[in-house]
Structures are given as C-alpha cells and as structure tokens.
Design a protein around this motif. Structure first.
Motif, short mmCIF file in Angstrom:
data_model
loop_
_atom_site.label_atom_id
_atom_site.label_comp_id
_atom_site.label_asym_id
_atom_site.label_seq_id
_atom_site.Cartn_x
_atom_site.Cartn_y
_atom_site.Cartn_z
N GLY A 107 0.79 -1.23 0.00
CA GLY A 107 0.00 0.00 0.00
C GLY A 107 0.82 1.27 0.00
N GLY A 108 2.03 1.22 0.52
CA GLY A 108 2.88 2.40 0.50
C GLY A 108 2.95 3.18 1.80
N ASP A 109 1.98 3.05 2.69
CA ASP A 109 2.00 3.77 3.95
C ASP A 109 2.83 2.95 4.95
N ARG A 110 4.12 3.28 4.99
CA ARG A 110 5.07 2.49 5.77
C ARG A 110 4.77 2.53 7.26
N ALA A 112 1.87 3.03 8.82
CA ALA A 112 0.67 2.23 9.10
C ALA A 112 1.00 0.74 9.03
N TYR A 113 1.80 0.37 8.03
CA TYR A 113 2.20 -1.03 7.86
C TYR A 113 3.00 -1.52 9.07
N ILE A 114 3.99 -0.77 9.49
CA ILE A 114 4.83 -1.17 10.63
C ILE A 114 3.99 -1.24 11.90
N GLY A 115 3.11 -0.26 12.09
CA GLY A 115 2.23 -0.27 13.27
C GLY A 115 1.32 -1.49 13.29
N GLN A 116 0.72 -1.79 12.16
CA GLN A 116 -0.17 -2.96 12.08
C GLN A 116 0.63 -4.25 12.25
N ALA A 117 1.82 -4.30 11.69
CA ALA A 117 2.66 -5.49 11.83
C ALA A 117 3.04 -5.72 13.30
N ALA A 118 3.36 -4.66 14.00
CA ALA A 118 3.71 -4.78 15.42
C ALA A 118 2.51 -5.28 16.22
N THR A 119 1.34 -4.75 15.92
CA THR A 119 0.12 -5.21 16.58
C THR A 119 -0.14 -6.69 16.27
N THR A 120 0.10 -7.06 15.03
CA THR A 120 -0.09 -8.45 14.62
C THR A 120 0.86 -9.38 15.36
N THR A 163 9.99 -9.96 8.15
CA THR A 163 9.53 -8.94 7.20
C THR A 163 9.62 -7.55 7.83
N VAL A 164 9.18 -7.45 9.08
CA VAL A 164 9.22 -6.15 9.76
C VAL A 164 10.67 -5.72 9.97
N SER A 165 11.53 -6.65 10.36
CA SER A 165 12.95 -6.32 10.55
C SER A 165 13.56 -5.82 9.26
N ALA A 166 13.26 -6.50 8.18
CA ALA A 166 13.78 -6.06 6.88
C ALA A 166 13.22 -4.70 6.50
N GLY A 167 11.92 -4.49 6.78
CA GLY A 167 11.29 -3.21 6.46
C GLY A 167 11.87 -2.05 7.26
N LEU A 168 12.37 -2.34 8.45
CA LEU A 168 12.99 -1.32 9.27
C LEU A 168 14.48 -1.14 8.96
N GLY A 169 14.97 -1.98 8.06
CA GLY A 169 16.38 -1.88 7.69
C GLY A 169 17.32 -2.57 8.67
#
Length: 174
Positions: A107-110, A112-120, A163-169
C-alpha cells in the motif's frame, strides 16, 4: 465391533436437533448410516468405542447443498470437538490478520504497515498462549489439531518478524 457410547448418541441427538433448527434436514436412514461412519472413524483411530470426537466426520455426510456445509461444520465442531474448533478459529483469525498485514505492505504507507505489523506480532503471541491453554484441556485428537495450529501461528510470527525487521532496515535475524 466398535461400541457406540451413550455420550456419542447424546451428541448425535444434539447435532440432529441443532441441524433441524438451522433448516438442515437429514433422513433417518442417513443418520443411521452416519453412525456406521462414526464407528469406522473410531476404529481408524484405534479405539474400541466411539467418543464425541469421532462425530467430526459427520461434517461431510449431513449436508445436501454445498452452502449447508459451513453450518454443519460449525454445529458438529461445537459438539464433537469444541477444543479443536476453538483452535481452528484461533488459527483462522491469525491467518486473516496476517493477510491483512501482507496486503498493507504494497500500500505504500510504511508507518501504518509497521504499526499494524507490530500489533499483529502481539496478537500472534496472544494466540499462541490461547492455544497452549487449550492444549491442556483437549483430547488426544484435539491436541494434534492444536499442535498444527501452534506450528502455523509460530511460522507466521517468525515470517512477520523477519519482514518487519527487513522493512525497518535491520539485519536479518539468524
């Protein structure tokens, strides 16, 4: 030579009544033949007598129209294997949550994605705890369902964390 127990008969009668309440009608012949299928299920599990867990096989023998199958599965699951049914519901919720996060990735909203991933990730941990609690009260067959559900939720958790770790670099975890 497998004995049909009183508990099994009581559960079958409850299933029949619940199916009728939902408008799912199976004839007497079908119910009688279903008991033979239940006995076969117990025999295949190495049992000498039936238990309500053996009724799970009725999910595929009581409906007439494909749209009725889900209703029958819900009714039978609640009576035949409530612990296994709860485990399946927990697993389905984990899958749904995981899919929601995966769809957000593109979706592009990084943020929101990271927040939802953390909640998940937190939800996965809570679901693992629920499954562990269920394992204490489940029967032999339910424990197998729970173990499979735990393994799948753990795999989704690990994949989401990577995935989240990779997304955060962050470096890949070993």
């Amino acid at each position: 030579k497998v004995k049909i127990t009183d508990d099994t008969v009581d559960a079958v009668l409850s299933i029949r009544d619940a199916c009728r309440a939902e408008g799912i009608i199976a004839g007497d012949r079908r119910w009688k033949k279903s008991l033979q299928v239940v006995k076969a299920s117990a025999w295949m599990a190495g049992e000498r007598q039936t238990t309500p867990e053996d009724l799970a096989i009725l999910v595929d023998s009581l409906w007439r129209e494909p749209k009725e199958r889900a209703k029958v599965a819900r009714i039978v699951g609640k009576l035949a294997d409530p612990v296994g049914t709860q485990a399946t519901e927990i697993l389905d919720a984990a899958r749904e949550t995981s899919q929601k996060v995966v769809s957000m990735a593109s979706g592009g909203d990084r943020k929101a994605y990271i927040g939802q991933a953390a909640t998940t990730l937190e939800q996965f941990e809570a679901q693992q705890k629920k499954l562990t609690e269920l394992a204490r009260s489940g029967g032999r067959r339910a424990k197998a369902v729970i173990a499979d559900a735990q393994a799948e939720v753990q795999a989704m958790h690990a994949e989401m964390a990577r995935t989240v770790s990779a997304g955060l670099g962050l470096r890949a975890l070993r």
